[in-house]
Scaffold this active site. Structure first.
Site, PDB file in Angstrom:
ATOM      1  CG  HIS A 104    -136.456  45.231  -4.022  1.00 28.86           C
ATOM      2  ND1 HIS A 104    -135.080  44.462  -4.081  1.00 28.86           N
ATOM      3  CD2 HIS A 104    -137.370  45.463  -5.506  1.00 28.86           C
ATOM      4  CE1 HIS A 104    -135.169  44.032  -5.858  1.00 28.86           C
ATOM      5  NE2 HIS A 104    -136.156  44.669  -5.961  1.00 28.86           N
ATOM      6  CG  ASP A 136    -133.603  43.308  -1.404  1.00 30.28           C
ATOM      7  OD1 ASP A 136    -134.285  43.553  -1.068  1.00 30.28           O
ATOM      8  OD2 ASP A 136    -133.237  43.298  -2.933  1.00 30.28           O
ATOM      9  CB  SER A 213    -136.950  42.432  -9.179  1.00 27.49           C
ATOM     10  OG  SER A 213    -136.120  42.183  -8.130  1.00 27.49           O
TER      11      SER A 213
END
Length: 377
Positions: A104, A136, A213
Protein backbone atom coordinates in the site's frame (compact mmCIF):
# COMPACT_ATOMS: atom_id res chain seq x y z
CA UNK A 1 34.57 17.76 31.53
CA UNK A 2 34.97 19.79 28.35
CA UNK A 3 35.07 17.09 25.70
CA UNK A 4 32.03 14.96 25.04
CA UNK A 5 30.94 12.64 22.27
CA UNK A 6 27.32 13.36 21.36
CA UNK A 7 24.86 10.86 19.94
CA UNK A 8 21.30 11.80 19.01
CA UNK A 9 18.34 9.42 18.77
CA UNK A 10 14.90 10.46 17.55
CA UNK A 11 11.97 8.83 19.36
CA UNK A 12 8.56 9.20 17.74
CA UNK A 13 5.65 9.14 20.16
CA UNK A 14 2.00 9.20 18.94
CA UNK A 15 1.94 13.00 18.72
CA UNK A 16 5.38 14.16 19.88
CA UNK A 17 8.76 14.14 18.14
CA UNK A 18 11.42 14.41 20.81
CA UNK A 19 15.19 14.55 20.33
CA UNK A 20 17.09 12.89 23.17
CA UNK A 21 20.78 13.77 23.46
CA UNK A 22 23.11 11.36 25.25
CA UNK A 23 26.49 12.78 26.28
CA UNK A 24 29.24 10.20 26.64
CA UNK A 25 32.43 11.31 28.43
CA UNK A 26 35.64 10.59 26.58
CA UNK A 27 38.00 8.04 28.14
CA UNK A 28 40.81 10.58 28.67
CA UNK A 29 38.45 12.82 30.64
CA UNK A 30 37.39 9.97 32.92
CA UNK A 31 41.02 9.11 33.64
CA UNK A 32 41.62 12.68 34.91
CA UNK A 33 39.02 12.29 37.68
CA UNK A 34 39.83 11.40 41.28
CA UNK A 35 39.31 7.69 42.13
CA UNK A 36 35.87 8.19 43.73
CA UNK A 37 34.52 10.31 40.88
CA UNK A 38 36.08 7.97 38.32
CA UNK A 39 34.37 4.94 39.89
CA UNK A 40 31.04 6.79 39.91
CA UNK A 41 31.40 7.83 36.25
CA UNK A 42 32.29 4.29 35.17
CA UNK A 43 29.32 2.90 37.10
CA UNK A 44 27.05 5.47 35.43
CA UNK A 45 28.34 4.51 31.99
CA UNK A 46 27.83 0.82 32.74
CA UNK A 47 24.22 1.46 33.81
CA UNK A 48 23.50 3.44 30.67
CA UNK A 49 25.10 0.73 28.56
CA UNK A 50 22.97 -1.93 30.26
CA UNK A 51 19.68 -0.02 30.08
CA UNK A 52 19.87 1.83 26.75
CA UNK A 53 18.97 -1.32 24.87
CA UNK A 54 16.63 0.50 22.48
CA UNK A 55 19.43 2.85 21.41
CA UNK A 56 21.65 -0.18 20.78
CA UNK A 57 18.99 -1.73 18.53
CA UNK A 58 18.58 1.50 16.57
CA UNK A 59 22.33 1.90 16.12
CA UNK A 60 22.65 -1.57 14.58
CA UNK A 61 19.59 -1.50 12.34
CA UNK A 62 19.03 2.13 11.25
CA UNK A 63 21.46 2.06 8.27
CA UNK A 64 19.25 -0.50 6.52
CA UNK A 65 16.02 1.54 6.86
CA UNK A 66 15.00 3.75 3.93
CA UNK A 67 12.50 6.48 3.15
CA UNK A 68 10.22 5.84 0.16
CA UNK A 69 8.36 8.55 -1.70
CA UNK A 70 5.99 8.06 -4.64
CA UNK A 71 5.91 11.01 -7.04
CA UNK A 72 3.22 11.81 -9.60
CA UNK A 73 4.82 12.95 -12.84
CA UNK A 74 1.50 14.41 -14.06
CA UNK A 75 0.77 16.58 -11.02
CA UNK A 76 2.88 19.42 -9.64
CA UNK A 77 3.17 20.82 -6.13
CA UNK A 78 3.34 24.50 -5.17
CA UNK A 79 6.99 24.61 -6.19
CA UNK A 80 6.39 23.13 -9.63
CA UNK A 81 7.88 19.76 -8.72
CA UNK A 82 6.12 16.37 -9.11
CA UNK A 83 3.52 16.00 -6.36
CA UNK A 84 3.95 13.36 -3.67
CA UNK A 85 1.24 10.71 -3.85
CA UNK A 86 2.40 8.52 -1.03
CA UNK A 87 5.31 7.97 1.30
CA UNK A 88 6.48 5.37 3.74
CA UNK A 89 9.43 3.28 4.75
CA UNK A 90 11.16 0.08 3.79
CA UNK A 91 14.28 -1.86 4.65
CA UNK A 92 17.11 -3.32 2.62
CA UNK A 93 17.08 -7.11 2.39
CA UNK A 94 19.84 -7.60 -0.21
CA UNK A 95 23.10 -5.77 -0.77
CA UNK A 96 22.30 -5.28 -4.46
CA UNK A 97 19.49 -2.78 -3.81
CA UNK A 98 16.45 -4.94 -3.01
CA UNK A 99 14.05 -3.29 -0.54
CA UNK A 100 11.04 -4.83 1.21
CA UNK A 101 8.02 -2.66 2.01
CA UNK A 102 4.20 -2.64 2.11
CA UNK A 103 2.26 -2.86 -1.13
CA UNK A 104 0.00 0.00 0.00
CA UNK A 105 3.03 2.31 0.16
CA UNK A 106 3.36 1.93 -3.63
CA UNK A 107 0.64 3.76 -5.53
CA UNK A 108 -0.97 1.76 -8.36
CA UNK A 109 -0.50 4.27 -11.17
CA UNK A 110 1.69 3.71 -14.22
CA UNK A 111 3.00 7.29 -14.26
CA UNK A 112 4.11 7.23 -10.60
CA UNK A 113 7.84 7.35 -9.85
CA UNK A 114 9.51 5.69 -6.88
CA UNK A 115 12.18 7.68 -5.01
CA UNK A 116 14.24 6.06 -2.26
CA UNK A 117 16.42 7.94 0.23
CA UNK A 118 19.07 5.96 2.07
CA UNK A 119 20.29 6.44 5.62
CA UNK A 120 23.47 8.11 4.35
CA UNK A 121 21.46 10.73 2.43
CA UNK A 122 21.82 9.35 -1.09
CA UNK A 123 18.64 9.30 -3.19
CA UNK A 124 17.83 6.90 -6.04
CA UNK A 125 14.93 6.42 -8.41
CA UNK A 126 13.79 2.82 -8.24
CA UNK A 127 11.01 0.65 -9.53
CA UNK A 128 8.57 -1.85 -8.10
CA UNK A 129 9.96 -5.30 -8.82
CA UNK A 130 7.33 -7.58 -7.25
CA UNK A 131 4.06 -6.96 -5.46
CA UNK A 132 1.37 -9.02 -3.72
CA UNK A 133 -1.71 -7.00 -2.79
CA UNK A 134 -3.25 -9.80 -0.73
CA UNK A 135 -0.33 -10.00 1.67
CA UNK A 136 0.36 -6.24 1.32
CA UNK A 137 4.00 -6.86 0.44
CA UNK A 138 6.18 -5.40 -2.29
CA UNK A 139 9.83 -5.11 -3.26
CA UNK A 140 11.58 -2.10 -4.76
CA UNK A 141 14.86 -2.23 -6.65
CA UNK A 142 17.34 0.66 -6.74
CA UNK A 143 20.58 0.87 -8.77
CA UNK A 144 23.02 0.54 -5.88
CA UNK A 145 25.20 -2.21 -4.46
CA UNK A 146 27.14 -3.00 -1.27
CA UNK A 147 24.30 -1.73 0.91
CA UNK A 148 23.77 -2.53 4.62
CA UNK A 149 21.23 -5.32 5.06
CA UNK A 150 18.82 -5.94 7.93
CA UNK A 151 18.81 -9.53 9.14
CA UNK A 152 15.47 -11.35 8.91
CA UNK A 153 14.43 -13.25 12.01
CA UNK A 154 11.68 -15.80 12.62
CA UNK A 155 8.31 -14.39 13.61
CA UNK A 156 7.22 -17.83 14.85
CA UNK A 157 9.56 -17.28 17.82
CA UNK A 158 7.99 -13.95 18.86
CA UNK A 159 6.25 -14.07 22.25
CA UNK A 160 3.39 -11.93 23.67
CA UNK A 161 4.85 -9.30 25.99
CA UNK A 162 8.15 -9.15 24.09
CA UNK A 163 9.66 -5.71 23.49
CA UNK A 164 9.71 -4.60 19.85
CA UNK A 165 10.79 -1.46 18.02
CA UNK A 166 8.83 -0.12 15.04
CA UNK A 167 11.33 1.68 12.83
CA UNK A 168 10.81 3.99 9.92
CA UNK A 169 12.11 7.03 8.12
CA UNK A 170 9.18 9.41 7.61
CA UNK A 171 10.13 12.54 5.67
CA UNK A 172 13.69 11.14 5.59
CA UNK A 173 14.17 11.59 9.36
CA UNK A 174 16.62 8.88 10.40
CA UNK A 175 16.21 6.80 13.55
CA UNK A 176 12.52 7.66 13.96
CA UNK A 177 11.09 4.90 16.09
CA UNK A 178 8.24 3.84 18.35
CA UNK A 179 8.58 1.25 21.09
CA UNK A 180 6.09 -1.18 22.60
CA UNK A 181 5.32 -4.77 23.40
CA UNK A 182 3.68 -7.54 21.40
CA UNK A 183 0.01 -7.87 22.36
CA UNK A 184 -0.78 -10.89 20.19
CA UNK A 185 1.23 -13.04 17.81
CA UNK A 186 -1.61 -14.76 16.01
CA UNK A 187 -4.26 -12.17 15.26
CA UNK A 188 -5.91 -14.06 12.41
CA UNK A 189 -6.78 -12.21 9.22
CA UNK A 190 -10.37 -13.42 9.58
CA UNK A 191 -10.59 -11.57 12.91
CA UNK A 192 -9.65 -8.36 11.09
CA UNK A 193 -12.10 -9.06 8.28
CA UNK A 194 -9.30 -9.72 5.79
CA UNK A 195 -10.82 -12.77 4.17
CA UNK A 196 -8.82 -14.88 1.76
CA UNK A 197 -5.41 -13.83 3.10
CA UNK A 198 -4.94 -16.82 5.45
CA UNK A 199 -2.50 -14.80 7.52
CA UNK A 200 -1.90 -14.10 11.18
CA UNK A 201 -0.76 -10.64 12.20
CA UNK A 202 1.42 -9.40 15.03
CA UNK A 203 -0.54 -6.94 17.17
CA UNK A 204 1.53 -4.44 19.12
CA UNK A 205 1.02 -1.22 21.06
CA UNK A 206 4.03 0.35 19.32
CA UNK A 207 2.43 3.12 17.26
CA UNK A 208 2.80 2.51 13.53
CA UNK A 209 2.37 5.85 11.79
CA UNK A 210 2.10 6.65 8.08
CA UNK A 211 5.83 7.32 8.03
CA UNK A 212 7.06 4.02 9.42
CA UNK A 213 4.51 1.89 7.58
CA UNK A 214 6.55 -0.57 5.52
CA UNK A 215 9.53 -0.31 7.84
CA UNK A 216 10.79 -3.15 10.02
CA UNK A 217 9.45 -4.31 13.37
CA UNK A 218 12.61 -5.48 15.11
CA UNK A 219 13.27 -7.32 18.36
CA UNK A 220 15.99 -6.56 20.89
CA UNK A 221 18.43 -8.74 18.95
CA UNK A 222 18.19 -6.22 16.11
CA UNK A 223 16.56 -8.59 13.62
CA UNK A 224 13.31 -7.98 11.74
CA UNK A 225 10.37 -10.01 13.02
CA UNK A 226 7.67 -8.11 11.14
CA UNK A 227 6.81 -5.47 8.54
CA UNK A 228 4.93 -2.50 9.98
CA UNK A 229 1.51 -2.30 8.37
CA UNK A 230 -0.91 0.05 10.08
CA UNK A 231 -2.07 1.71 13.27
CA UNK A 232 -5.82 1.49 13.89
CA UNK A 233 -5.98 3.55 17.06
CA UNK A 234 -3.86 4.22 20.13
CA UNK A 235 -2.57 0.88 21.40
CA UNK A 236 -3.70 -1.14 18.37
CA UNK A 237 -1.18 -1.55 15.55
CA UNK A 238 -0.52 -4.45 13.21
CA UNK A 239 2.59 -5.84 11.55
CA UNK A 240 2.94 -8.57 8.95
CA UNK A 241 5.04 -11.43 10.39
CA UNK A 242 8.46 -11.61 8.74
CA UNK A 243 7.90 -15.28 7.92
CA UNK A 244 5.38 -14.15 5.29
CA UNK A 245 7.95 -11.65 4.02
CA UNK A 246 10.55 -14.40 3.62
CA UNK A 247 8.08 -16.58 1.71
CA UNK A 248 7.24 -13.62 -0.53
CA UNK A 249 10.94 -12.95 -1.23
CA UNK A 250 11.62 -16.63 -1.95
CA UNK A 251 8.64 -16.89 -4.34
CA UNK A 252 9.71 -13.71 -6.12
CA UNK A 253 13.25 -15.03 -6.57
CA UNK A 254 11.99 -18.34 -7.93
CA UNK A 255 9.66 -16.54 -10.32
CA UNK A 256 12.51 -14.35 -11.55
CA UNK A 257 14.64 -17.42 -12.29
CA UNK A 258 11.81 -19.15 -14.13
CA UNK A 259 10.99 -16.07 -16.20
CA UNK A 260 14.64 -15.33 -16.97
CA UNK A 261 14.48 -11.86 -15.46
CA UNK A 262 17.74 -10.01 -14.92
CA UNK A 263 18.61 -7.35 -12.37
CA UNK A 264 18.70 -3.59 -12.85
CA UNK A 265 22.28 -3.95 -14.04
CA UNK A 266 21.31 -6.57 -16.64
CA UNK A 267 19.87 -6.09 -20.09
CA UNK A 268 16.21 -6.24 -19.12
CA UNK A 269 14.63 -3.82 -16.67
CA UNK A 270 11.30 -4.83 -15.22
CA UNK A 271 8.71 -2.09 -15.55
CA UNK A 272 6.62 -0.59 -12.75
CA UNK A 273 3.90 -2.92 -11.54
CA UNK A 274 0.26 -1.86 -11.34
CA UNK A 275 -1.29 -3.00 -8.08
CA UNK A 276 -4.86 -3.07 -9.28
CA UNK A 277 -6.65 -3.66 -12.55
CA UNK A 278 -9.58 -1.53 -11.38
CA UNK A 279 -9.92 2.22 -11.30
CA UNK A 280 -7.99 4.35 -8.85
CA UNK A 281 -9.59 5.86 -5.73
CA UNK A 282 -6.60 6.60 -3.49
CA UNK A 283 -7.26 4.98 -0.09
CA UNK A 284 -5.88 2.34 2.24
CA UNK A 285 -8.61 0.35 3.99
CA UNK A 286 -8.98 -2.00 6.94
CA UNK A 287 -12.17 -4.10 7.26
CA UNK A 288 -13.93 -3.93 10.62
CA UNK A 289 -14.43 -7.35 12.16
CA UNK A 290 -16.61 -7.79 15.28
CA UNK A 291 -13.45 -8.23 17.38
CA UNK A 292 -11.83 -5.07 16.06
CA UNK A 293 -15.03 -3.05 16.43
CA UNK A 294 -15.27 -4.21 20.04
CA UNK A 295 -11.67 -3.16 20.76
CA UNK A 296 -12.25 0.25 19.18
CA UNK A 297 -15.40 0.86 21.20
CA UNK A 298 -13.72 -0.29 24.42
CA UNK A 299 -10.87 2.17 23.82
CA UNK A 300 -13.32 5.05 23.46
CA UNK A 301 -13.07 5.69 19.72
CA UNK A 302 -15.70 7.63 17.76
CA UNK A 303 -17.08 4.47 16.14
CA UNK A 304 -20.88 4.63 16.25
CA UNK A 305 -22.54 1.89 18.28
CA UNK A 306 -24.90 0.96 15.42
CA UNK A 307 -22.05 0.24 12.97
CA UNK A 308 -21.96 -3.55 12.59
CA UNK A 309 -19.86 -3.85 9.42
CA UNK A 310 -17.79 -1.83 7.01
CA UNK A 311 -14.22 -0.83 6.21
CA UNK A 312 -12.15 1.75 8.06
CA UNK A 313 -10.45 4.33 5.83
CA UNK A 314 -6.94 4.39 7.24
CA UNK A 315 -5.22 6.62 4.70
CA UNK A 316 -6.35 8.99 1.94
CA UNK A 317 -3.86 10.10 -0.71
CA UNK A 318 -3.85 13.89 -1.05
CA UNK A 319 -5.14 14.94 -4.46
CA UNK A 320 -6.74 11.54 -5.13
CA UNK A 321 -10.41 11.06 -6.14
CA UNK A 322 -11.20 9.98 -2.57
CA UNK A 323 -9.63 13.17 -1.21
CA UNK A 324 -11.49 15.33 -3.74
CA UNK A 325 -14.75 13.57 -2.85
CA UNK A 326 -14.41 14.42 0.84
CA UNK A 327 -13.34 11.07 2.29
CA UNK A 328 -11.21 11.37 5.43
CA UNK A 329 -8.98 9.02 7.44
CA UNK A 330 -11.08 7.46 10.19
CA UNK A 331 -14.26 7.32 8.09
CA UNK A 332 -16.10 4.01 8.03
CA UNK A 333 -17.67 3.03 4.69
CA UNK A 334 -20.70 0.80 5.28
CA UNK A 335 -22.13 0.64 1.74
CA UNK A 336 -21.17 1.38 -1.85
CA UNK A 337 -23.84 2.11 -4.48
CA UNK A 338 -26.46 0.78 -2.05
CA UNK A 339 -24.70 -2.54 -1.46
CA UNK A 340 -23.34 -3.39 2.02
CA UNK A 341 -19.55 -3.26 2.44
CA UNK A 342 -18.07 -6.03 4.59
CA UNK A 343 -14.52 -6.39 3.23
CA UNK A 344 -12.24 -4.19 1.14
CA UNK A 345 -12.82 -6.44 -1.87
CA UNK A 346 -16.42 -5.12 -2.00
CA UNK A 347 -15.08 -1.67 -2.86
CA UNK A 348 -12.45 -3.05 -5.24
CA UNK A 349 -15.20 -4.90 -7.12
CA UNK A 350 -17.23 -1.69 -7.38
CA UNK A 351 -14.16 0.06 -8.82
CA UNK A 352 -14.19 -2.39 -11.72
CA UNK A 353 -17.61 -1.08 -12.79
CA UNK A 354 -18.13 2.21 -14.69
CA UNK A 355 -19.61 5.31 -13.08
CA UNK A 356 -19.22 7.14 -9.80
CA UNK A 357 -19.25 5.48 -6.39
CA UNK A 358 -21.84 6.59 -3.84
CA UNK A 359 -20.52 5.72 -0.39
CA UNK A 360 -22.49 5.50 2.84
CA UNK A 361 -20.07 6.85 5.45
CA UNK A 362 -20.09 6.95 9.23
CA UNK A 363 -17.91 9.77 10.57
CA UNK A 364 -17.67 10.43 14.31
CA UNK A 365 -21.15 9.05 14.89
CA UNK A 366 -22.61 11.05 11.96
CA UNK A 367 -24.01 9.47 8.79
CA UNK A 368 -23.43 10.93 5.32
CA UNK A 369 -23.24 10.05 1.64
CA UNK A 370 -20.20 10.91 -0.46
CA UNK A 371 -19.78 10.65 -4.23
CA UNK A 372 -16.37 9.60 -5.53
CA UNK A 373 -15.31 9.82 -9.18
CA UNK A 374 -12.54 7.20 -9.60
CA UNK A 375 -9.77 7.68 -12.16
CA UNK A 376 -9.08 5.20 -14.92
CA UNK A 377 -5.63 3.52 -14.69
Amino acid sequence: MQNVKTTKWFLELPSVLAAVTIEEPLEEDINKLDPKSKAHEIESLDMRKDHNFIADVVERTAPAVVYIEIKDSRRKDYFGKPATLSNGSGFIVKEDGLILTNAHVVVSRPYARVHVKLYDGRTFEGYVEDVDVRTDLATIRIPCENLPVLRLGTSAHVRPGEWVVAMGSPLSLANTITVGVVSSINRASEELGLHGKQMEYIQTDAAITFGNSGGPLVNLDGVAVGINSMKVTSGISFAIPIDYGKKFLKAAEERKVMEGKTSWFGTKKKQDVSLSKGRYMGVTMLPLSPQLMHELQVRGSDLAADVTHGVLIWKVVVGSPAHSGGLLPGDVVTAVNGEPVVVAEDIYEALKQPGNLVLDVSRKREKMKLTIAPENP
